[in-house]
Scaffold this motif. Structure first.
Motif, PDB file in Angstrom:
ATOM      1  N   TYR A 197       0.821  -1.209   0.000  1.00 18.51           N
ATOM      2  CA  TYR A 197       0.000   0.000   0.000  1.00 18.51           C
ATOM      3  C   TYR A 197       0.865   1.273   0.000  1.00 18.51           C
ATOM      4  O   TYR A 197       0.316   2.371   0.021  1.00 18.51           O
ATOM      5  CB  TYR A 197      -0.930   0.001   1.220  1.00 18.51           C
ATOM      6  CG  TYR A 197      -1.966  -1.091   1.172  1.00 18.51           C
ATOM      7  CD1 TYR A 197      -3.152  -0.926   0.471  1.00 18.51           C
ATOM      8  CD2 TYR A 197      -1.751  -2.305   1.812  1.00 18.51           C
ATOM      9  CE1 TYR A 197      -4.098  -1.936   0.402  1.00 18.51           C
ATOM     10  CE2 TYR A 197      -2.689  -3.322   1.752  1.00 18.51           C
ATOM     11  CZ  TYR A 197      -3.860  -3.137   1.049  1.00 18.51           C
ATOM     12  OH  TYR A 197      -4.795  -4.150   0.983  1.00 18.51           O
ATOM     13  N   PRO A 232       2.636   2.866  -2.323  1.00 21.69           N
ATOM     14  CA  PRO A 232       2.436   3.867  -3.378  1.00 21.69           C
ATOM     15  C   PRO A 232       1.278   4.829  -3.103  1.00 21.69           C
ATOM     16  O   PRO A 232       1.390   6.023  -3.380  1.00 21.69           O
ATOM     17  CB  PRO A 232       2.175   3.010  -4.625  1.00 21.69           C
ATOM     18  CG  PRO A 232       2.914   1.743  -4.352  1.00 21.69           C
ATOM     19  CD  PRO A 232       2.721   1.503  -2.881  1.00 21.69           C
ATOM     20  N   ILE A 233       0.171   4.336  -2.552  1.00 23.54           N
ATOM     21  CA  ILE A 233      -0.959   5.226  -2.255  1.00 23.54           C
ATOM     22  C   ILE A 233      -0.792   5.902  -0.898  1.00 23.54           C
ATOM     23  O   ILE A 233      -1.164   7.068  -0.715  1.00 23.54           O
ATOM     24  CB  ILE A 233      -2.314   4.480  -2.348  1.00 23.54           C
ATOM     25  CG1 ILE A 233      -3.475   5.458  -2.156  1.00 23.54           C
ATOM     26  CG2 ILE A 233      -2.392   3.344  -1.344  1.00 23.54           C
ATOM     27  CD1 ILE A 233      -3.520   6.577  -3.165  1.00 23.54           C
ATOM     28  N   LYS A 240       1.165   9.162  -0.974  1.00 22.74           N
ATOM     29  CA  LYS A 240       0.387  10.278  -1.508  1.00 22.74           C
ATOM     30  C   LYS A 240      -0.568  10.832  -0.448  1.00 22.74           C
ATOM     31  O   LYS A 240      -0.738  12.054  -0.329  1.00 22.74           O
ATOM     32  CB  LYS A 240      -0.400   9.818  -2.737  1.00 22.74           C
ATOM     33  CG  LYS A 240       0.496   9.504  -3.926  1.00 22.74           C
ATOM     34  CD  LYS A 240      -0.316   9.041  -5.123  1.00 22.74           C
ATOM     35  CE  LYS A 240       0.618   8.918  -6.320  1.00 22.74           C
ATOM     36  NZ  LYS A 240       0.362   7.821  -7.157  1.00 22.74           N
ATOM     37  N   VAL A 267      -7.423  12.320  -3.591  1.00 25.62           N
ATOM     38  CA  VAL A 267      -6.126  11.653  -3.717  1.00 25.62           C
ATOM     39  C   VAL A 267      -6.315  10.215  -4.209  1.00 25.62           C
ATOM     40  O   VAL A 267      -5.611   9.753  -5.124  1.00 25.62           O
ATOM     41  CB  VAL A 267      -5.372  11.666  -2.369  1.00 25.62           C
ATOM     42  CG1 VAL A 267      -4.102  10.800  -2.458  1.00 25.62           C
ATOM     43  CG2 VAL A 267      -5.008  13.085  -1.959  1.00 25.62           C
ATOM     44  N   LEU A 268      -7.255   9.512  -3.619  1.00 24.52           N
ATOM     45  CA  LEU A 268      -7.522   8.115  -3.983  1.00 24.52           C
ATOM     46  C   LEU A 268      -8.037   8.012  -5.418  1.00 24.52           C
ATOM     47  O   LEU A 268      -7.619   7.127  -6.176  1.00 24.52           O
ATOM     48  CB  LEU A 268      -8.525   7.508  -3.005  1.00 24.52           C
ATOM     49  CG  LEU A 268      -8.006   7.310  -1.572  1.00 24.52           C
ATOM     50  CD1 LEU A 268      -9.165   7.144  -0.598  1.00 24.52           C
ATOM     51  CD2 LEU A 268      -7.071   6.110  -1.492  1.00 24.52           C
ATOM     52  N   ASP A 269      -8.939   8.911  -5.791  1.00 27.14           N
ATOM     53  CA  ASP A 269      -9.494   8.886  -7.145  1.00 27.14           C
ATOM     54  C   ASP A 269      -8.413   9.154  -8.190  1.00 27.14           C
ATOM     55  O   ASP A 269      -8.342   8.476  -9.223  1.00 27.14           O
ATOM     56  CB  ASP A 269     -10.614   9.926  -7.284  1.00 27.14           C
ATOM     57  CG  ASP A 269     -11.900   9.511  -6.574  1.00 27.14           C
ATOM     58  OD1 ASP A 269     -12.095   8.297  -6.375  1.00 27.14           O
ATOM     59  OD2 ASP A 269     -12.693  10.399  -6.204  1.00 27.14           O
ATOM     60  N   ARG A 270      -7.565  10.148  -7.933  1.00 28.61           N
ATOM     61  CA  ARG A 270      -6.504  10.479  -8.890  1.00 28.61           C
ATOM     62  C   ARG A 270      -5.525   9.321  -9.067  1.00 28.61           C
ATOM     63  O   ARG A 270      -4.946   9.147 -10.137  1.00 28.61           O
ATOM     64  CB  ARG A 270      -5.747  11.737  -8.443  1.00 28.61           C
ATOM     65  CG  ARG A 270      -6.515  13.030  -8.660  1.00 28.61           C
ATOM     66  CD  ARG A 270      -5.569  14.248  -8.661  1.00 28.61           C
ATOM     67  NE  ARG A 270      -4.764  14.309  -7.452  1.00 28.61           N
ATOM     68  CZ  ARG A 270      -5.124  14.949  -6.348  1.00 28.61           C
ATOM     69  NH1 ARG A 270      -6.302  15.569  -6.286  1.00 28.61           N
ATOM     70  NH2 ARG A 270      -4.324  14.973  -5.293  1.00 28.61           N
ATOM     71  N   ALA A 271      -5.334   8.552  -8.003  1.00 28.88           N
ATOM     72  CA  ALA A 271      -4.416   7.407  -8.057  1.00 28.88           C
ATOM     73  C   ALA A 271      -5.077   6.160  -8.646  1.00 28.88           C
ATOM     74  O   ALA A 271      -4.412   5.141  -8.854  1.00 28.88           O
ATOM     75  CB  ALA A 271      -3.884   7.101  -6.664  1.00 28.88           C
ATOM     76  N   GLU A 326      -7.265   4.342  -7.120  1.00 25.64           N
ATOM     77  CA  GLU A 326      -7.352   3.384  -6.013  1.00 25.64           C
ATOM     78  C   GLU A 326      -8.813   3.159  -5.618  1.00 25.64           C
ATOM     79  O   GLU A 326      -9.563   4.103  -5.369  1.00 25.64           O
ATOM     80  CB  GLU A 326      -6.575   3.917  -4.807  1.00 25.64           C
ATOM     81  CG  GLU A 326      -6.654   3.046  -3.568  1.00 25.64           C
ATOM     82  CD  GLU A 326      -5.930   1.724  -3.723  1.00 25.64           C
ATOM     83  OE1 GLU A 326      -6.516   0.689  -3.331  1.00 25.64           O
ATOM     84  OE2 GLU A 326      -4.791   1.723  -4.222  1.00 25.64           O
TER      85      GLU A 326
END
Length: 343
Positions: free
Chosen positions: A229, A231-232, A235, A319-323, A325
């Motif tokens: 986890y 990488p996410i 961020k 942040v999660l959406d851009r990644a 995830e």
């Protein structure tokens, strides 16, 4: 002709040296500029870049992969178990905001199999590269009579670093905070003793058995790699939108989430707020296992929990959406004394 005594006792030094000769290439492929010295010394050298940190704090962890190794032995599949080990250790320090710096592994077996050993270490090295972590050394031990034929044990040690003022401690967690769950890829590295009993003893499956309920072969499902986890997480930490994080390992959500909750707080987790993976529902049905026991043994499809202040929830979502995830709002923080309740 005289026989080499140590080889006759079960330890072939020459064979061990041949295996070790393949390791410098693997280690070098993971190295960062902070790595000093050459492979093969008595200790690995890593120079911390003090220009990057005002008050660097080292964060360390050590772990193994448990009885998931039994599945690797049965299937003769050794190329992913090293990644399981690295990613588990990375996640354990990432929840405190620590960036992985270097890793060391320990592989012990009764009789060294060069092909197996190389596959295991290749998996370790590949996962280290993926996590930006240097593999700076390790130990390969041959211990005749200690392990059954064809079996080995594997453990790892990791060190990361975080700025003191950026350590994620959970001390600011408060009632009203939202719980976000990040999906797991499967069992990860926990609950395999119960899983093996249910799948191989109760259901009488073989690793090659195709099971409709899980839409795949049992062995393949059990060998899915424990995901990293980091990488996410890096961020989310950079965006300063998490108050605490819990790696859901042995003990499940029930026992791991309270480890990051401050006094005066508790958590309510809502059943049905995330998709439980088919492997878990199938095992529960096979053994008629109580829900509480399932939640204390397996991750149930959630490998990482984030505690997010309500006012930063939208930021975390962005942040999660851009990644790209996937994530699920699975509960909330309430007043209480460091325990998890389910609704």
């Amino acid at each position: 002709m005289k026989q080499k005594a140590y080889a006759a006792a079960g330890v072939d030094i020459d064979l061990g040296n041949k295996v070790k000769a393949t390791l410098p290439r693997l280690l070098a492929s993971t190295h960062r500029r902070e790595v000093l010295g050459k492979v093969g010394g008595f200790g690995g050298l890593f120079a911390l870049d003090l220009k990057k940190y005002r008050e660097p704090v080292l964060v360390s962890s050590v772990d193994g992969v448990g009885t998931k190794l039994k599945i690797a032995f049965i299937m003769d599949k050794h190329d992913t178990i090293g990644a399981d080990l690295v990613n588990h250790c990375v996640n354990d320090i990432a929840v405190q905001g620590a960036a992985p710096m270097f890793f060391m592994d320990y592989l012990a077996t009764g009789q060294l199999d060069p092909g197996v050993a190389e596959k295991v270490v290749e998996g370790v090295a590949e996962a280290c590269k993926h996590n930006g972590c240097a593999l700076i050394g390790g130990e390969t031990a041959e211990m005749p009579g200690f392990y059954p034929e064809g079996e080995y044990d594997l453990a790892g040690f990791i060190v990361g670093v975080v700025e003191r003022e950026r350590i994620v401690t959970g001390k600011t967690v408060e009632p009203g905070d939202i719980l976000i769950g990040l999906p797991s890829t499967g069992l990860h590295t926990n609950g395999y003793s119960l899983a093996r009993k249910l799948l191989f003893e109760v259901a009488k499956y073989e690793p090659e058995t195709y099971v409709n309920e899980i839409k795949g072969k049992v062995g393949n499902e059990l060998m899915l790699t424990h995901r990293s986890y980091w990488p996410i997480i890096k961020k989310l930490v950079a965006a300063e939108c998490v108050s605490a994080m819990a790696h859901i390992t042995g003990g499940g959500i029930t026992e791991n989430l309270p480890r990051v909750l401050p006094r005066g707080t508790a958590a309510i987790v809502e059943y049905g707020s995330w998709p439980v993976l088919p492997i878990f529902t199938h095992m529960q049905a096979l053994g008629n296992v109580l829900q509480d026991e399932m939640m204390r043994t397996f991750n149930m499809g959630i490998g990482m929990l984030l505690v997010v202040p309500s006012k930063k929830f939208k930021k975390a979502e962005n942040v999660l959406d851009r990644a790209g995830e996937k994530y699920y709002a699975v509960g909330r923080i309430v007043k209480g004394e460091r325990k998890v309740s389910y609704s």
